[in-house]
Each structure stands twice: as structure tokens, then as C-alpha cells.
Scaffold this active site. Structure first.
Site, short mmCIF file in Angstrom:
data_model
loop_
_atom_site.label_atom_id
_atom_site.label_comp_id
_atom_site.label_asym_id
_atom_site.label_seq_id
_atom_site.Cartn_x
_atom_site.Cartn_y
_atom_site.Cartn_z
N ARG A 18 0.83 -1.21 0.00
CA ARG A 18 0.00 0.00 0.00
C ARG A 18 0.86 1.26 0.00
NH1 ARG A 18 -1.33 1.98 4.26
NH2 ARG A 18 -1.99 0.12 5.37
N LYS A 21 -7.47 5.39 -19.63
CA LYS A 21 -7.91 5.75 -20.98
C LYS A 21 -6.78 5.50 -21.99
CE LYS A 21 -11.62 6.89 -18.79
NZ LYS A 21 -11.83 8.25 -18.30
N ASP A 46 -6.19 18.26 -15.70
CA ASP A 46 -6.49 16.86 -15.99
C ASP A 46 -6.23 16.69 -17.48
OD1 ASP A 46 -7.72 14.49 -16.78
OD2 ASP A 46 -9.41 14.70 -15.41
N TYR A 92 -14.86 16.20 -16.26
CA TYR A 92 -15.34 14.82 -16.20
C TYR A 92 -16.47 14.74 -15.14
CZ TYR A 92 -15.09 9.76 -15.60
OH TYR A 92 -15.39 8.44 -15.53
#
Ligand SMILES: *Cc1c(COP(=O)(O)O)cnc(C)c1O
Length: 392
Positions: free
Chosen positions: A52, A202, A177, A105
Site C-alpha cells: 500500500r 484511458k 487533468d 469529467y
């Protein structure tokens, strides 16, 4: 790999080394002694402790994306929205104000509308194609401005250089972004961005089989705060997804070039096709920011095309059904072309009036262009348009 009673085999030695990154799914890393652990935690030696907190596949991928964006110290997280969250929640506090572009988005908009206000962080949405609107929205307590260079779904182009200038003058962080444009379309750090983020899901990973995000900051202190927040809140990416994305990145430049060429052809086809009201593509002369597309994006149109057909929902249904070779699916950046209908998916929560104001009607579609043979792809669109005209 350490030999233990339970795992006595170890890892075979080899003088020659693999050319492909191994996958390291190990959650935990064994040390020889407390002193050795000390030296790692105190930064005298490098090494991993617990997945983690960091693992090799994430770091290898982060370095690849850093190189593309001209960044250092980027962080890979479990999704694009984890990257958005690392910025907004990791760097803002109660009493701050955040400005977002009004066509971000969908989930970023939701965070602006619901989650930040719940935490006492005020938000405003502005038109990012207009730097004056951004300047007017800035307050003394404004912490950051979040924009996308090319907007979803109307393909409008932000006035990035002017917005960066306003942010620098007023001491506000500019966050970009860059998912839609990608580092081959533009490198926002070279245009004054303080923080850049991606949905790696993406075009960077490119195959719709890995969900990941990446974020980097110019200021190492901000990067470190986001890293600590991401570790604490468990934004850890899966090693296997990181490995898939690294593999995907190997062909990113080729996929980008091919998708961009086909997009231009598709946009040109659609703009002359019967039953199409308008086409939005940056390099077309009728694009509202055609001049900015040439200067800011250096004439690169990218891989997203939006268009509007005549007729309402019935025509849209007929189009999507008849264009059956194209996945009707709300994503982008896949090797296959995907078609999305914002009125029934990403923008369904808006009122019809709010959608109309953005120009998103029932006949509005957004296309993320993939790697199909361009002729065959255009034939699918022709089938869709013929069926849509049949509903009139
Ligand atoms: C998809 C997307 C996101 C969110 O990314 P996920 O990996 O799906 O969480 C954020 N910004 C933009 C522009 C996107 O297209």
C-alpha cells in the site's frame, strides 16, 4: 525473493536479466533485521516495505508517465478519480475555495458539487475557454483551479496559457487533468500547470483492461503531501494493472498517431454527411477555438470527435443500433472505437435545459476513435446515419 520455511524455493538466479518488467504482487517485503528496516525508513537505503505504501510496478509505470509529461516524482494511484481525489482532498482544507471548469469529467463535477462542499470547501464552476471568467471567480481563499484542456463532451479548448497566467499572478495552483489531450497532444507543465493528472485507464494504458491514475506536482512538497494522503486513504494501484498499463504504454505513440489520423478523416466525413447538424473537432476551421487548436495544440486534433445528428431520441436509438460495429459504451481511449451518448449517460443528471445550454441534445454523440481500418469505421457511421434518417 527470500527463502523461508513456508516458501523455501526462492527466485532463480540469472546473470542475464529480463527485458520485460516482472509483476511483483507481494504485499509485504522481508528485511533481515530491525537495523536494516531503520535504514530504509530513514531513507539511507531504498526498498519496499508494504505494497500500500508503494511497489515496483507502480514506480516503474510512474517513471514512464513522468518522462512523457516532463515531470519528476509522479505517483500512480488506483484510478483517475483517485488522482483527482489526491489533489482535491489531499491539498485542500475546510474554508478553502476551489474553481473547476464547468465541463469537467462527470465525477469530478460531482466532487465539486457534493463532496467538497460537505467538507466545508466552497466551489465555483467557470468556462475555462474564458480566462477573464476564471480571474473573476478567484477569491482570497481560492486554493486551486482544475481544468481539462479539451472539454468533454463538447471538445471546447481551454485558454490554458491565459488561465495559467491568471493563476500565477493570484497565487492559485493550476491543476490540469490531461486525460483527453494526453502528453502527445500537450504537456501542461510547459504551459504553467502546477499539477497534472491522468486517468491512465484511458489512452495511456489504452486497452480498457486496467483502471489507474497518475498525478505529479512541480513542487516536491505538494507531491509528498499527495503521496502521504494517497497511502493513508488506500489509493494503491494493483501491480497487475500497473504492469498492463506499462505494456500498453509501449504502443501509446503509435496508437495516438493512428487514432488522430482516423479522427480527422471521420470528422471530415461526418461534416459532409446528410443528417449531421454539426461536428466538433479541434482542427476543423468551423471549430469555435480553431485558432487556439493551432497554437496551443500545434494543429493536433486528438482522438475525440463529437457530432450532432438531426432528430431526437428515436434517431439516436436508430443510429447507435445500426452502427453496430462500434461499441456503444461510456469510455474513451480504447483500441476499439467507442460511441457515447451524453444525454443518456454522463450528462443524464442534468436537466434538458442545462444540456441544451451546453449544446448536448438527444442527437449529440461523442466518439473516441480507435484503431479500426478507417474505411470500415466510416462505413459503420454511414450505416448509423442512414438508419437515423429513416426515423424522420
Ligand atoms: C475517465 C476520466 C477520469 C476518471 O478516471 P477513472 O480512471 O475512470 O477513475 C477523470 N478525468 C477524465 C477526463 C476522464 O476521462
Amino acid at each position: 525473493m527470500k527463502k523461508t520455511l513456508q516458501r523455501p524455493a526462492g527466485w532463480p538466479a540469472s546473470l542475464s536479466t529480463p527485458v520485460v518488467s516482472p509483476i511483483a504482487p507481494s504485499v509485504v517485503y522481508a528485511s533481515t533485521s530491525p537495523d536494516e528496516l531503520d535504514s530504509q525508513y530513514e531513507g539511507r537505503e531504498t526498498g519496499y516495505t508494504y505494497a500500500r505504501e508503494g511497489h515496483p510496478n507502480a514506480d516503474v509505470l510512474a517513471q514512464r508517465i513522468d518522462a512523457l509529461e516532463g515531470a519528476t516524482g509522479g505517483l500512480v494511484v488506483g484510478s483517475g478519480m483517485a488522482a483527482v481525489s489526491a489533489v482535491l482532498l489531499g491539498l485542500c482544507k475546510t474554508g478553502d475555495h476551489v474553481i473547476g471548469a464547468d465541463q469537467l469529467y462527470g465525477r469530478s463535477l460531482r466532487m465539486m458539487a457534493e463532496d467538497l462542499p460537505r467538507l466545508g470547501i466552497a466551489t465555483s464552476l467557470v468556462d475555462a475557454t474564458d480566462a477573464t471568467a476564471v480571474a473573476e471567480a478567484i477569491r482570497p481563499e481560492t486554493r486551486l483551479v482544475l481544468i481539462e484542456v479539451v472539454s468533454n463532451p463538447t471538445i471546447r479548448i481551454a485558454d490554458l496559457d491565459a488561465v495559467a497566467e491568471v493563476c500565477a499572478e493570484r497565487g492559485v495552483l493550476l491543476v490540469v487533468d490531461n486525460t483527453f489531450t494526453t502528453p502527445l497532444g500537450i504537456r501542461p507543465f510547459e504551459h504553467g500547470a502546477d499539477i497534472v493528472l491522468h486517468s491512465v485507464t484511458k489512452l495511456l494504458a489504452g486497452h480498457s483492461d486496467a483502471t489507474l491514475g497518475w498525478v505529479a506536482a512541480k513542487d516536491p512538497a505538494l507531491a509528498e503531501r499527495m503521496r502521504i494522503f494517497a497511502v493513508t486513504t488506500g489509493m494503491t494501484p494493483s501491480p497487475f494493472d500497473c504492469w498492463l498499463a506499462e505494456r500498453g504504454l509501449a504502443t501509446f505513440a503509435l496508437r495516438y498517431a493512428r487514432a488522430q489520423d482516423t479522427s480527422q478523416r471521420l470528422a471530415d466525413y461526418l461534416s459532409g454527411a446528410e443528417g449531421v447538424k454539426r461536428v466538433l473537432y479541434p482542427t476543423r476551421p468551423d471549430h469555435p477555438e480553431a485558432a487556439r487548436a493551432q497554437s496551443l495544440l500545434k494543429g493536433q486534433g486528438g482522438h475525440m470527435v463529437s457530432f450532432e445528428i438531426e432528430g431526437g431520441r428515436a434517431a439516436a436509438n436508430a443510429f447507435a443500433e445500426a452502427a453496430s460495429g462500434i461499441a456503444f459504451a461510456p469510455t474513451l481511449g480504447d483500441v476499439g472505437t467507442t460511441l457515447s451518448h451524453p444525454a443518456s449517460s454522463s450528462h443524464r443528471a442534468l436537466t434538458p435545459e442545462a444540456r441544451a445550454k451546453m449544446g448536448v441534445s438527444e442527437g449529440f454523440f461523442r466518439v473516441s476513435v480507435g484503431l479500426e481500418d478507417p474505411e470500415a469505421l466510416i462505413a459503420c457511421f454511414a450505416d448509423g446515419l442512414a438508419a437515423a434518417r429513416g426515423t424522420a
